[in-house]
Design an enzyme around this catalytic site. Structure first.
Site, PDB file in Angstrom:
ATOM      1  N   GLU A  79      13.169  58.977 -12.863  1.00 32.66           N
ATOM      2  CA  GLU A  79      12.259  59.965 -13.427  1.00 32.66           C
ATOM      3  C   GLU A  79      11.172  59.295 -14.255  1.00 32.66           C
ATOM      4  O   GLU A  79      11.383  58.237 -14.837  1.00 32.66           O
ATOM      5  CB  GLU A  79      13.050  60.945 -14.305  1.00 32.66           C
ATOM      6  CG  GLU A  79      14.013  61.774 -13.476  1.00 32.66           C
ATOM      7  CD  GLU A  79      14.924  62.669 -14.307  1.00 32.66           C
ATOM      8  OE1 GLU A  79      15.114  63.821 -13.904  1.00 32.66           O
ATOM      9  OE2 GLU A  79      15.449  62.214 -15.339  1.00 32.66           O
ATOM     10  N   GLY A 148      16.739  53.204 -17.932  1.00 32.42           N
ATOM     11  CA  GLY A 148      16.948  51.770 -17.784  1.00 32.42           C
ATOM     12  C   GLY A 148      16.635  50.952 -19.023  1.00 32.42           C
ATOM     13  O   GLY A 148      15.990  51.432 -19.958  1.00 32.42           O
ATOM     14  N   GLU A 149      17.115  49.721 -19.014  1.00 32.41           N
ATOM     15  CA  GLU A 149      16.827  48.760 -20.075  1.00 32.41           C
ATOM     16  C   GLU A 149      15.828  47.751 -19.497  1.00 32.41           C
ATOM     17  O   GLU A 149      16.194  46.906 -18.668  1.00 32.41           O
ATOM     18  CB  GLU A 149      18.126  48.076 -20.527  1.00 32.41           C
ATOM     19  CG  GLU A 149      17.938  46.818 -21.367  1.00 32.41           C
ATOM     20  CD  GLU A 149      17.011  47.003 -22.562  1.00 32.41           C
ATOM     21  OE1 GLU A 149      17.117  48.015 -23.271  1.00 32.41           O
ATOM     22  OE2 GLU A 149      16.161  46.113 -22.777  1.00 32.41           O
ATOM     23  N   SER A 180      10.358  49.141 -24.731  1.00 30.22           N
ATOM     24  CA  SER A 180      11.415  49.477 -25.681  1.00 30.22           C
ATOM     25  C   SER A 180      12.727  48.863 -25.217  1.00 30.22           C
ATOM     26  O   SER A 180      13.090  48.951 -24.047  1.00 30.22           O
ATOM     27  CB  SER A 180      11.543  51.003 -25.768  1.00 30.22           C
ATOM     28  OG  SER A 180      12.577  51.361 -26.658  1.00 30.22           O
ATOM     29  N   SER A 202      15.362  49.617 -30.269  1.00 30.42           N
ATOM     30  CA  SER A 202      16.217  50.759 -30.575  1.00 30.42           C
ATOM     31  C   SER A 202      17.325  50.311 -31.515  1.00 30.42           C
ATOM     32  O   SER A 202      18.205  49.553 -31.132  1.00 30.42           O
ATOM     33  CB  SER A 202      16.801  51.338 -29.292  1.00 30.42           C
ATOM     34  OG  SER A 202      15.750  51.843 -28.493  1.00 30.42           O
ATOM     35  N   LEU A 203      17.277  50.773 -32.761  1.00 34.89           N
ATOM     36  CA  LEU A 203      18.195  50.278 -33.794  1.00 34.89           C
ATOM     37  C   LEU A 203      19.366  51.244 -33.988  1.00 34.89           C
ATOM     38  O   LEU A 203      20.516  50.905 -33.745  1.00 34.89           O
ATOM     39  CB  LEU A 203      17.396  50.095 -35.093  1.00 34.89           C
ATOM     40  CG  LEU A 203      18.012  49.222 -36.166  1.00 34.89           C
ATOM     41  CD1 LEU A 203      18.289  47.824 -35.655  1.00 34.89           C
ATOM     42  CD2 LEU A 203      17.074  49.175 -37.377  1.00 34.89           C
ATOM     43  N   ASN A 278      18.518  64.382 -28.933  1.00 35.59           N
ATOM     44  CA  ASN A 278      18.319  65.415 -27.915  1.00 35.59           C
ATOM     45  C   ASN A 278      19.628  65.630 -27.176  1.00 35.59           C
ATOM     46  O   ASN A 278      20.143  64.701 -26.558  1.00 35.59           O
ATOM     47  CB  ASN A 278      17.221  64.998 -26.925  1.00 35.59           C
ATOM     48  CG  ASN A 278      15.859  64.937 -27.589  1.00 35.59           C
ATOM     49  OD1 ASN A 278      15.408  65.911 -28.188  1.00 35.59           O
ATOM     50  ND2 ASN A 278      15.208  63.788 -27.511  1.00 35.59           N
ATOM     51  N   CYS A 321      13.706  62.201 -24.822  1.00 32.25           N
ATOM     52  CA  CYS A 321      14.372  60.901 -24.944  1.00 32.25           C
ATOM     53  C   CYS A 321      15.871  61.052 -24.737  1.00 32.25           C
ATOM     54  O   CYS A 321      16.503  61.896 -25.350  1.00 32.25           O
ATOM     55  CB  CYS A 321      14.169  60.316 -26.334  1.00 32.25           C
ATOM     56  SG  CYS A 321      12.476  60.208 -26.841  1.00 32.25           S
TER      57      CYS A 321
HETATM   58  N1  SAH Z   1      16.789  51.050 -22.915  1.00 31.92           N
HETATM   59  C1  SAH Z   1      15.594  51.061 -23.732  1.00 31.92           C
HETATM   60  C2  SAH Z   1      14.584  52.019 -23.171  1.00 31.92           C
HETATM   61  C3  SAH Z   1      14.947  53.484 -23.302  1.00 31.92           C
HETATM   62  S1  SAH Z   1      13.957  54.090 -24.573  1.00 31.92           S
HETATM   63  C4  SAH Z   1      15.960  51.371 -25.160  1.00 31.92           C
HETATM   64  O1  SAH Z   1      17.081  51.807 -25.401  1.00 31.92           O
HETATM   65  O2  SAH Z   1      15.160  51.139 -26.044  1.00 31.92           O
HETATM   66  C5  SAH Z   1      14.725  55.562 -24.908  1.00 31.92           C
HETATM   67  C6  SAH Z   1      14.849  55.803 -26.404  1.00 31.92           C
HETATM   68  O3  SAH Z   1      15.522  57.050 -26.545  1.00 31.92           O
HETATM   69  C7  SAH Z   1      15.709  54.745 -27.087  1.00 31.92           C
HETATM   70  O4  SAH Z   1      15.199  54.464 -28.369  1.00 31.92           O
HETATM   71  C8  SAH Z   1      17.048  55.456 -27.225  1.00 31.92           C
HETATM   72  O5  SAH Z   1      17.777  54.987 -28.331  1.00 31.92           O
HETATM   73  C9  SAH Z   1      16.624  56.891 -27.404  1.00 31.92           C
HETATM   74  N2  SAH Z   1      17.648  57.857 -26.995  1.00 31.92           N
HETATM   75  C10 SAH Z   1      18.637  57.681 -26.112  1.00 31.92           C
HETATM   76  N3  SAH Z   1      19.367  58.799 -25.997  1.00 31.92           N
HETATM   77  C11 SAH Z   1      18.806  59.711 -26.819  1.00 31.92           C
HETATM   78  C12 SAH Z   1      19.091  61.071 -27.115  1.00 31.92           C
HETATM   79  N4  SAH Z   1      20.089  61.723 -26.524  1.00 31.92           N
HETATM   80  N5  SAH Z   1      18.297  61.701 -28.010  1.00 31.92           N
HETATM   81  C13 SAH Z   1      17.258  61.050 -28.583  1.00 31.92           C
HETATM   82  N6  SAH Z   1      16.932  59.784 -28.329  1.00 31.92           N
HETATM   83  C14 SAH Z   1      17.696  59.116 -27.453  1.00 31.92           C
END
Ligand code: SAH
Length: 341
Positions: A79, A148-149, A180, A202-203, A278, A321
């Site tokens: 997507e 994906g990462e 990210s 992503s912390l 979310n 997200c």
């Molecule tokens: N794998 C990478 C790219 C994805 S970015 C990464 O993790 O950074 C997607 C962002 O959405 C990340 O910061 C992740 O922590 C956040 N995320 C994942 N699941 C989520 C959710 N259910 N609600 C809000 N943010 C979320």
């Protein structure tokens, strides 16, 4: 393409000319590349395919966010999301089908890793995005924040970044392209050397105990190493690293979390992007009430940390997200089930 052009003893500028047709001008056939000779066009058609993805579904949210579903082979799907936010218009793109990182709060993680996308598949998402834009809309930003990462598919993401930032490609400044990551550290250091893109990390947790549980990658690259690496990244003077922090009610939203976050980020040119969780089915988490989100942000701001709350976009079409799971196509769900049998 440069090698192909060289092998055929064509002038070197042809390579960029061809790529310009493919990406900037979105040619739909090699035949239509009118300033190339007939033989070159025929040879291109024999040796290459143009970057196209199969658009299977388009969902439109009440807030004008649009989600594109593409089907790959074997019923797999990815997507992309279009996020209008005038004067900006951001495309959120995927780098893998599924994901191997296993973050507990993310819907994509539930799929596991299905496969890497090629650089062309990554860039082709933007060609499809552009086709969905209204005449007055123009793509200004790209974020690798879909499925994906990105750093787990390093070479393709670097190559795609070149397509995004090249003159012959999408012509975006590296400032407007953000990768990210959960924090794959060797690749993160390499990315800063290999590209001009902006970085988001992503912390989401401020202790190893909690981050180990929420984001298994932390067992490999714990917080101290992650932040030491961020501190040492040679990013240009005026740039900042974005730290994403998914706010989970009762899990990481207390005053003590905010205080630890301030300490962790000390000495880093950072901005914090707070993302209220979310929800998705059976996630087991909930977003904190708005007042708690505001209070958390306020604690960061009063400690001098730049912090914003990410507006939730497209939640009604599962485009926000962490909600991307390519699960809204009954067909692909069925084929996935068949494959598992
Ligand atoms: N794998 C990478 C790219 C994805 S970015 C990464 O993790 O950074 C997607 C962002 O959405 C990340 O910061 C992740 O922590 C956040 N995320 C994942 N699941 C989520 C959710 N259910 N609600 C809000 N943010 C979320």
């Amino acid at each position: 393409m440069r090698a192909w052009v060289r092998d055929r003893r064509l002038p070197a500028f042809r390579a960029e000319q061809i790529l310009r047709w493919a990406y900037q001008r979105a040619a739909e056939s090699f035949e239509s590349m009118s300033d190339l000779g007939r033989e070159v066009r025929a040879a291109l058609a024999r040796d290459f395919t143009l970057p196209v993805l199969q658009l299977a579904d388009l969902a439109h949210a009440a807030d004008d966010t649009r989600k594109l579903l593409f089907t790959l082979e074997h019923g797999r799907a990815i997507e992309s999301v279009i996020i209008p936010d005038p004067p900006r218009l951001t495309a959120c793109i995927s780098s893998q089908a599924g994901c191997a990182m296993g973050c507990q709060f993310c819907a994509t993680a539930r799929l596991g890793l299905q496969r890497n996308l090629s650089a062309v598949e990554i860039a082709a998402q933007l060609l499809a995005v552009r086709r969905q834009l209204r005449p007055e809309e123009r793509l200004t930003n790209v974020v690798f924040m879909g499925m994906g990462e990105p750093l787990h598919n390093y070479d393709a993401v670097v190559e795609a970044s070149e397509i995004l930032t090249a003159d012959w490609g999408f012509g975006l400044s590296g400032r407007r392209v953000t990768v990210s990551t959960v924090g794959l550290l060797p690749q993160l250091e390499q990315l800063v050397r290999d590209t001009s893109v902006s970085i988001a990390v992503s912390l989401t947790a401020t202790t190893d105990a909690l981050r180990n549980r929420l984001m298994p990658v932390n067992r490999r690259y714990p917080l101290a190493e992650l932040l030491a690496t961020c501190r040492s990244l040679p990013i240009a003077q005026r740039r900042r690293i974005t730290f994403e922090y998914v706010l989970l009610a009762g899990v990481n939203d207390a005053a003590a979390d905010a205080a630890r976050l301030v300490k962790l980020l000390h000495g880093i040119r950072a901005k914090v992007n707070l993302i209220p969780f979310n929800p998705f089915p059976e996630s087991g988490f909930a977003p904190p009430p708005t007042a708690v989100v505001r209070e958390f942000q306020q604690r960061l701001l009063s400690a001098g940390v730049n912090a914003s709350v990410r507006a939730t976009r497209g939640r009604d079409i599962q485009a926000a997200c962490g909600q991307l799971a390519a699960a809204n196509s009954p067909q692909s769900a069925q084929r996935n089930a068949e494959e598992h049998r």
